[in-house]
Design a protein around this motif. Structure first.
Motif, PDB file in Angstrom:
ATOM      1  N   ASN A 154       0.872  -1.154   0.000  1.00 32.68           N
ATOM      2  CA  ASN A 154       0.000   0.000   0.000  1.00 32.68           C
ATOM      3  C   ASN A 154       0.919   1.216   0.000  1.00 32.68           C
ATOM      4  OD1 ASN A 154      -1.652   2.305   1.071  1.00 32.68           O
ATOM      5  ND2 ASN A 154      -3.211   0.747   0.755  1.00 32.68           N
ATOM      6  N   PRO A 155       1.168   1.769  -1.178  1.00 27.43           N
ATOM      7  CA  PRO A 155       2.147   2.847  -1.295  1.00 27.43           C
ATOM      8  C   PRO A 155       1.531   4.202  -0.978  1.00 27.43           C
ATOM      9  CG  PRO A 155       1.314   2.314  -3.464  1.00 27.43           C
ATOM     10  CD  PRO A 155       0.601   1.399  -2.485  1.00 27.43           C
ATOM     11  N   GLY A 156       2.401   5.169  -0.718  1.00 30.30           N
ATOM     12  CA  GLY A 156       1.978   6.556  -0.528  1.00 30.30           C
ATOM     13  C   GLY A 156       2.893   7.472  -1.314  1.00 30.30           C
ATOM     14  N   THR A 157       2.796   8.754  -1.001  1.00 26.90           N
ATOM     15  CA  THR A 157       3.554   9.734  -1.762  1.00 26.90           C
ATOM     16  C   THR A 157       5.048   9.413  -1.818  1.00 26.90           C
ATOM     17  OG1 THR A 157       1.977  11.430  -1.186  1.00 26.90           O
ATOM     18  CG2 THR A 157       4.147  12.188  -1.864  1.00 26.90           C
ATOM     19  N   SER A 158       5.602   9.043  -0.669  1.00 28.57           N
ATOM     20  CA  SER A 158       7.051   8.819  -0.618  1.00 28.57           C
ATOM     21  C   SER A 158       7.471   7.573  -1.383  1.00 28.57           C
ATOM     22  CB  SER A 158       7.510   8.737   0.847  1.00 28.57           C
ATOM     23  OG  SER A 158       6.615   7.939   1.595  1.00 28.57           O
ATOM     24  N   GLU A 214      -1.949  -2.366   5.723  1.00 25.10           N
ATOM     25  CA  GLU A 214      -0.657  -3.019   5.579  1.00 25.10           C
ATOM     26  C   GLU A 214      -0.544  -4.346   6.318  1.00 25.10           C
ATOM     27  OE1 GLU A 214      -1.164   0.121   6.218  1.00 25.10           O
ATOM     28  OE2 GLU A 214      -0.135   1.310   4.698  1.00 25.10           O
ATOM     29  N   HIS A 242       4.315   2.580   3.310  1.00 24.19           N
ATOM     30  CA  HIS A 242       4.377   4.036   3.353  1.00 24.19           C
ATOM     31  C   HIS A 242       4.875   4.515   4.713  1.00 24.19           C
ATOM     32  CE1 HIS A 242       3.553   8.111   2.336  1.00 24.19           C
ATOM     33  NE2 HIS A 242       2.422   8.229   3.011  1.00 24.19           N
ATOM     34  N   LEU A 243       6.129   4.862   4.788  1.00 24.17           N
ATOM     35  CA  LEU A 243       6.709   5.506   5.963  1.00 24.17           C
ATOM     36  C   LEU A 243       6.482   4.699   7.249  1.00 24.17           C
ATOM     37  CD1 LEU A 243       5.427   9.006   4.866  1.00 24.17           C
ATOM     38  CD2 LEU A 243       7.829   8.465   5.056  1.00 24.17           C
ATOM     39  N   PRO A 294       4.164   4.928   9.688  1.00 25.50           N
ATOM     40  CA  PRO A 294       2.816   4.422   9.946  1.00 25.50           C
ATOM     41  C   PRO A 294       2.413   3.228   9.081  1.00 25.50           C
ATOM     42  CG  PRO A 294       2.801   6.803  10.037  1.00 25.50           C
ATOM     43  CD  PRO A 294       4.180   6.399   9.540  1.00 25.50           C
ATOM     44  N   ALA A 352       4.080   0.421  10.603  1.00 26.49           N
ATOM     45  CA  ALA A 352       3.443   0.132  11.897  1.00 26.49           C
ATOM     46  C   ALA A 352       2.184  -0.703  11.714  1.00 26.49           C
ATOM     47  CB  ALA A 352       3.116   1.440  12.628  1.00 26.49           C
ATOM     48  N   LEU A 373       4.189  13.193   8.926  1.00 28.02           N
ATOM     49  CA  LEU A 373       4.395  11.753   8.790  1.00 28.02           C
ATOM     50  C   LEU A 373       5.787  11.294   9.220  1.00 28.02           C
ATOM     51  CD1 LEU A 373       2.313  11.006   5.595  1.00 28.02           C
ATOM     52  CD2 LEU A 373       2.261   9.635   7.677  1.00 28.02           C
TER      53      LEU A 373
END
Lengths: 514, 514
Positions: A22-26, A48, A71-72, A74, A77, A111
């Motif tokens: 589950n990707p995000g901006t980074s 995740e 993603h980072l 979180p 986590a 974040l």
């Protein structure tokens, strides 16, 4: 080539070709790299915990790691508890965790978090890349770390500038670590210890393959020793034609009774039995006082070699194995569903070569004996005790083995933890039949409340263990995420639902009312 | 009295009387204590991210911490990302995490993990009790730590023998820490800086109460300075009759433009504006080069005192505040739903004194101006950027304020993260109306893919950002957990659904098709 592209090329060169994410901006540059470099199967999870649990199931069945892209802090986590389960199962996982660009970290954006700190408790190997040029080499090291026997959690943190900057250097296939040798210094003692029914050969992890079990069966036949496996097994090969191995029971009083006869215990890929929890006034070490424990091979060792050496040492190599299971099938039950006829119906339904992912908790205590004579199949347990492993692990198993049917046996409380898994199963059209055992409670905790010495629990306590206010409607839940579902209340209904579901070729859910 | 009982008595004596929980075996003595000691409202969550997110929302509205009761490392791990959000919001939370009995930890049982290690990245205060006798005192310290302004995450790890052993010593109410003084050494400079429209008074955290905003409005009226809040606000008081404050925009180019005029920025409970993420070739610090930044009061300081001093220093105390909002209501829209008429309908529906929990992400960018003139209400943002905060925070807000209506505005991607929240809302009969904005994608990431410089994303990338294969059916999803639901596709339908839902008195969900 940018750093993200070097990552994808390196993973593919090292035969890591599945990514649960589950990707995000980074992580957008990795998503872009996955898009234009063919070869990686990217599978989206809506939380995740689904991604990391899938990676666990995948490793158990594929024998090689999947990657996750998270993603980072979180995102990591959210996947942490199923990484805990994977770690305890000895599964290898390559986590790729995006991080803010190096220049951005010190600004403490919303974040920002201590990603390495979050990773460390569940990881054997943690590293942050510091430039695009090192991402390829770091990824290769992560794969190596993940493949250290029996399998390890490797977490690679990639600041987004290491992804988007040019200068990436992909790595070719790297050497994978061989398992450690077993402890030869203990061999003579182990051979001596294998002397009749007061000796237990306790098997775990990679000792539970078909051929290793056969060797254990020969040793048992020759020496008269008993064999058992641990309570939680990452992967156990079972069924007709294979050597049967029982499990050390979970309930502490029963485990103590089962283990009491053994004056000598030889460990192959297993640890000496301990209680899952401590209870007031009860022992935590489950072996009899003064038992001789011989640690011949731990989970990271070459367990096949250890068993072969033991077989040769006891001159069992030519002895036909004991405990080979004959095909058998329980009688067809009818009437309302109870734990015994549920076990019988499952045993009757298990298809040849099926993978059974088991998080049935209290409901499943009768499953092991009942399913003993079913066609050959593979059985996966939750090894870390964090509930919510079965649905995601079923995803991973189905992705690893597209030609095998997956049966997922889960309590309702466990299934709710990672219920988002259903959507991924629907999207990927995975051949998984899910049985949700709807006893509408954390049934195990009712027993545990008594075990820790609490008699006469009142309504506020019971309410914390109950899922019946409101009742969960698993049929609607499942359909809402695109997985066909049916509710059954009696044996005929369950038999029909199992036949339909297992022949459907896609994901389906059966709510079993208990 | 055992340790568990001393814990419950101590929490109650310190006015901590709500517990969001998913307990396990190692917490059974606490469950038993909660059962027979009256006064603690225990609320069951089906995944710990719900429990910790609820504690965040609770603190924001109650101004005092809830406790959580979590099962070992994995239970804490599941709650970690919403603790990250709570930490960034300045919310106080008292986490109680069960641990194996002291004698059991060294045996490395399946559920054993480094609990303190898992807790530390999201906690300001972490402690493990070592005997039943200290549990009460440790719990009191945890409450004190959680109440350090603006609010902190305190995690107390309790081995199960500290719960079941006798010798517990409950603590009475302890002194709670006062907020730190603001930085008086900066006061003169701040007063000087407040000189016309090239100065920004940037407000955050506790500066956004009704009375503090009124003081800020007086200063703006007197000095001609502009006022803004941060993009993410833990709690903002808004609506007719209150001083309006806009937010620093999220999109980096717009934020740069909005902040460009300001040569001087005075910070009250806010930090100097930075980008949420770094992007290649774009600045991360959003203020103009050479801007003078005066840090008068950080989030932990007495922000009311800082604003009062500033008001006195600028001789604004008797000036009527600027930007007081007049009641207004957007025109009633009709036809299909788009982002503008969605904002208008929400503005028209907000009840007096409502709490709006906002995780609308891309859908909600028009909500702030449209809802400006609605009746007085409170607005909560996600402050840590980890999605899945809104549903749980709505639980906490509704528990803290049973006489106020909660509107939860959430994207579909965000809502899936902690979808188990619906069940807790149904069980507790909370007065929450949920709007799920079903754009069936992680819409924000489509923009972010462009922002990081990726043009022409291909199908494999787009697939990782899409939720439409299969489509989620939020009506079935919601009903499966006992929350009534309806799907709307046009303005009339949404208006009716809002009227029905907000007058129902219980939880209800509206799937808004976009």
């Amino acid at each position: 080539m940018n750093g993200a592209e070097s990552l994808v090329h390196t993973l593919l060169a090292n035969d890591v070709n599945v990514c649960f994410t589950n990707p995000g901006t980074s992580e957008m540059h990795f998503v872009a790299a996955l898009d234009h470099i063919p070869g990686m199967r990217s599978i989206l999870a809506l939380q995740e915990g689904v991604a990391t649990g899938a990676a666990d199931g995948y490793y158990r069945m594929a024998g090689k790691p999947a990657s996750t892209l998270l993603h980072l802090g979180p995102g990591l986590a959210n996947g942490l508890s199923n990484l805990h389960n994977a770690k305890k199962a000895g599964s290898g996982v390559v986590n790729i965790v995006g991080e803010h660009a190096s220049t951005h970290i010190e600004l403490d954006a919303p974040l920002t978090s201590d990603i390495e700190g979050i990773a460390r408790p569940v990881s054997h190997w943690v590293h942050t890349s510091h430039s695009a040029a090192t991402v390829g080499a770091d990824a290769a090291k992560a794969v190596q770390a993940s493949m250290k026997a029996p399998g390890q959690i490797a977490t690679l943190v990639l600041p987004s500038d290491t992804a988007w900057n040019e200068g990436g250097v992909p790595q070719d296939a790297v050497d994978l670590p061989a398992p450690a040798p077993f402890d030869e210094s203990q061999l003579a003692q182990a051979v001596d210890a294998l002397d009749g029914p007061e000796t237990l050969l306790l098997l775990g992890g990679g000792a539970l393959t078909e051929s290793n079990l056969e060797t254990a069966g020969r040793i048992a036949a020759k020496t008269g020793c008993k064999i058992l496996s641990e309570w939680s097994n990452a992967r156990l090969e079972r069924g007709a034609g294979r050597v049967f191995v029982g499990r050390v029971p979970y309930p502490i009083d029963i485990a103590l009774k089962v283990l009491e006869p053994f004056k000598r215990i030889v460990l192959i890929g297993a640890r000496a039995p301990i209680g899952f929890f401590a209870y007031p006034g009860k022992p935590a070490i489950l072996t009899r006082e003064g038992a001789e424990i011989v640690k011949l091979a731990d989970a990271g060792a070459d367990l096949g070699a250890a068993l072969t050496a033991l077989s040769e040492g006891t001159q069992a190599s030519a002895t036909p194995p004991a405990h080979v299971v004959e095909a058998s099938m329980p009688e067809r039950p009818d009437g309302p569903i109870n734990l015994d006829n549920l076990a019988a119906l499952i045993a009757r339904a298990i298809p040849e070569d099926a993978i059974v992912v088991d998080e049935s908790v209290t409901t499943g205590r009768a499953f092991s004996p009942a399913t003993k004579g079913a066609p050959k199949h593979t059985w996966l347990n939750n090894c870390g005790g964090s509930i919510g492993y079965a649905l995601p692990a079923s995803i991973g198993a189905a992705v690893a083995c597209p030609d095998r049917k997956v049966m997922c046996l889960t309590g309702d409380g466990s299934a709710m933890y990672t219920v988002q898994s259903l959507w991924t199963m629907a999207r990927e059209k995975l051949d998984v039949t899910i049985l949700v055992f709807a006893n509408r409670s954390y049934q195990i905790l009712r027993g545990e409340l008594t075990n820790v010495g609490v008699a006469n629990a009142g309504p506020r306590a019971v309410d914390m263990l109950s899922l019946d206010r409101p009742a969960l409607d698993w049929v609607q839940m499942s359909r809402s995420m695109g997985v066909d579902a049916v509710r059954v209340t009696d044996c005929d209904g369950l038999e029909d639902a199992l036949a339909d579901g297992l022949s459907s070729g896609g994901p389906n859910l059966i709510e079993v009312m208990l």
